[in-house]
Motif scaffolding. Structure first.
Motif, short mmCIF file in Angstrom:
data_model
loop_
_atom_site.label_atom_id
_atom_site.label_comp_id
_atom_site.label_asym_id
_atom_site.label_seq_id
_atom_site.Cartn_x
_atom_site.Cartn_y
_atom_site.Cartn_z
N LEU A 1 0.32 -1.47 -0.08
CA LEU A 1 0.48 0.32 0.15
C LEU A 1 1.12 1.39 0.29
O LEU A 1 0.20 2.02 -0.20
CB LEU A 1 -0.70 0.06 1.14
CG LEU A 1 -2.49 1.18 1.34
CD1 LEU A 1 -3.36 1.12 0.22
CD2 LEU A 1 -2.80 0.96 2.71
N LYS B 1 -7.92 -3.91 -3.21
CA LYS B 1 -7.09 -4.25 -1.46
C LYS B 1 -7.90 -4.50 0.13
O LYS B 1 -7.10 -5.00 0.46
CB LYS B 1 -6.40 -3.04 -1.48
CG LYS B 1 -5.29 -2.02 -2.56
CD LYS B 1 -3.98 -3.21 -2.76
CE LYS B 1 -2.91 -3.53 -1.58
NZ LYS B 1 -2.15 -4.43 -2.16
N GLU C 1 -9.22 4.90 2.77
CA GLU C 1 -7.54 4.45 2.55
C GLU C 1 -6.46 5.01 1.32
O GLU C 1 -5.96 4.97 1.49
CB GLU C 1 -7.84 3.34 3.05
CG GLU C 1 -8.36 3.47 4.81
CD GLU C 1 -8.30 1.64 5.24
OE1 GLU C 1 -7.93 1.22 5.97
OE2 GLU C 1 -10.05 1.23 4.59
N ILE C 2 -7.60 4.68 0.69
CA ILE C 2 -6.94 4.41 -1.08
C ILE C 2 -6.24 5.75 -1.06
O ILE C 2 -4.93 6.63 -1.57
CB ILE C 2 -7.30 4.31 -1.87
CG1 ILE C 2 -7.37 2.53 -1.81
CG2 ILE C 2 -6.89 4.33 -3.65
CD1 ILE C 2 -6.26 2.48 -1.80
N ALA D 1 -2.91 7.16 1.49
CA ALA D 1 -2.39 6.38 0.49
C ALA D 1 -1.04 7.18 -0.51
O ALA D 1 -0.22 7.05 -0.15
CB ALA D 1 -2.20 5.04 1.10
N THR D 2 -2.23 6.80 -0.91
CA THR D 2 -1.59 7.24 -3.07
C THR D 2 -1.17 8.80 -2.53
O THR D 2 -0.20 9.27 -3.25
CB THR D 2 -2.91 6.37 -3.78
OG1 THR D 2 -3.64 7.71 -3.42
CG2 THR D 2 -3.12 5.53 -3.67
#
Length: 263
Positions: free
Chosen positions: A196, A234, A240-241, A244-245
């Motif tokens: 991640l 995921k 959360e994506i 994180a990204t």
């Protein structure tokens, strides 16, 4: 906030409504983007777009399709161009053995010039690679032994060997709307296997519009659909994506100012 890490805003596809395209991105929560160089002759047009918006950064480089036009490109040219404040990456550059618009023996030395520029400037190397996994893996590993640089495999569609090699070298992998395509199970498997903290998202617009926008001109606002699909792959939330990204983007492109940390 989302970041679209690979847009082509100087494309003639946006000639009539670029401001509206950027406005729609912001409405969708895509607050920042990186607009990519395809060839050095595009630099002025790309720089003019980035100059109008502090959250649009740019790269400098030559796509392998155009390597034939820059066969004598010295790394020092890229290094000098990268000194501009809004330049945060080197590329897009690499090897394309699918179309071969430039001969293979021209593509490789031009790519090596970009690697030297990335190594010298400390800026990430934005890599386009197609049908060249084995040679790309060997080249990156050999060049990394000569001195460190950070690779980003953009719009990844290659196999696991190259992905694993890039990660071993401290690199990142970027996924586009291709992960939403019905026939892209192999790409989704690599996205699932990628840690991640090494994931980046992009549209590569105006190309490759994701489901449910297939068939339309792609644009930065659609990167949200890439994030949603990546979250599904995921087994995490889209929030959360998003975090994180975005964190990963600003860690990788450390020359770019993170507006979340503005005082």
């Amino acid at each position: 906030m989302f970041v679209d890490s690979h847009v082509n805003l100087h494309s003639d596809k946006y000639a009539e409504d670029l401001e509206a395209v950027i406005a729609r991105a912001r409405e969708a929560g895509v607050d920042a983007m990186l607009t990519i160089s395809d060839q050095l002759s595009s630099t002025d047009a790309i720089a003019a777009i980035a100059a109008k918006d502090p959250l649009i950064w740019r790269s400098v480089g030559v796509h392998p399709h155009f390597a034939k036009d820059y066969s004598d490109l010295p790394a020092k040219t890229l290094i000098a161009m990268a000194a501009d404040e809004d330049v945060v990456g080197i590329g897009e550059c690499g090897l394309d053995f699918y179309y071969e618009y430039s001969d293979r023996d021209v593509q490789e030395p031009v790519f090596r010039a970009h690697i030297r520029a990335s190594r010298e400037t400390g800026l990430p190397l934005i890599i386009h690679t197609r049908d060249a996994d084995e040679i790309m893996t060997e080249l990156l590993e050999n060049e990394h032994r000569e001195g460190a640089f950070t690779p980003l495999l953009h719009c990844y569609t290659g196999g696991p060997q190259l992905a694993e090699a890039a990660l071993r070298l401290g690199g990142y992998i970027s996924f586009s709307g291709i992960i939403t395509f019905k026939n892209a199970a192999d790409v989704r498997a690599i996205a699932e296997a990628t840690p991640l903290d090494r994931l980046i998202i992009e549209t590569d617009c105006p190309y490759l519009a994701p489901v449910p926008m297939r068939g339309r001109r792609n644009e930065p606002s659609y990167v949200v659909h890439v994030a949603e699909k990546l979250a599904e792959i995921k087994g995490v939330t889209t929030d959360e994506i998003e975090k994180a990204t975005t964190d990963n983007f600003f860690r990788l492109f450390s020359k770019a100012r993170d507006p979340r940390k503005a005082s």
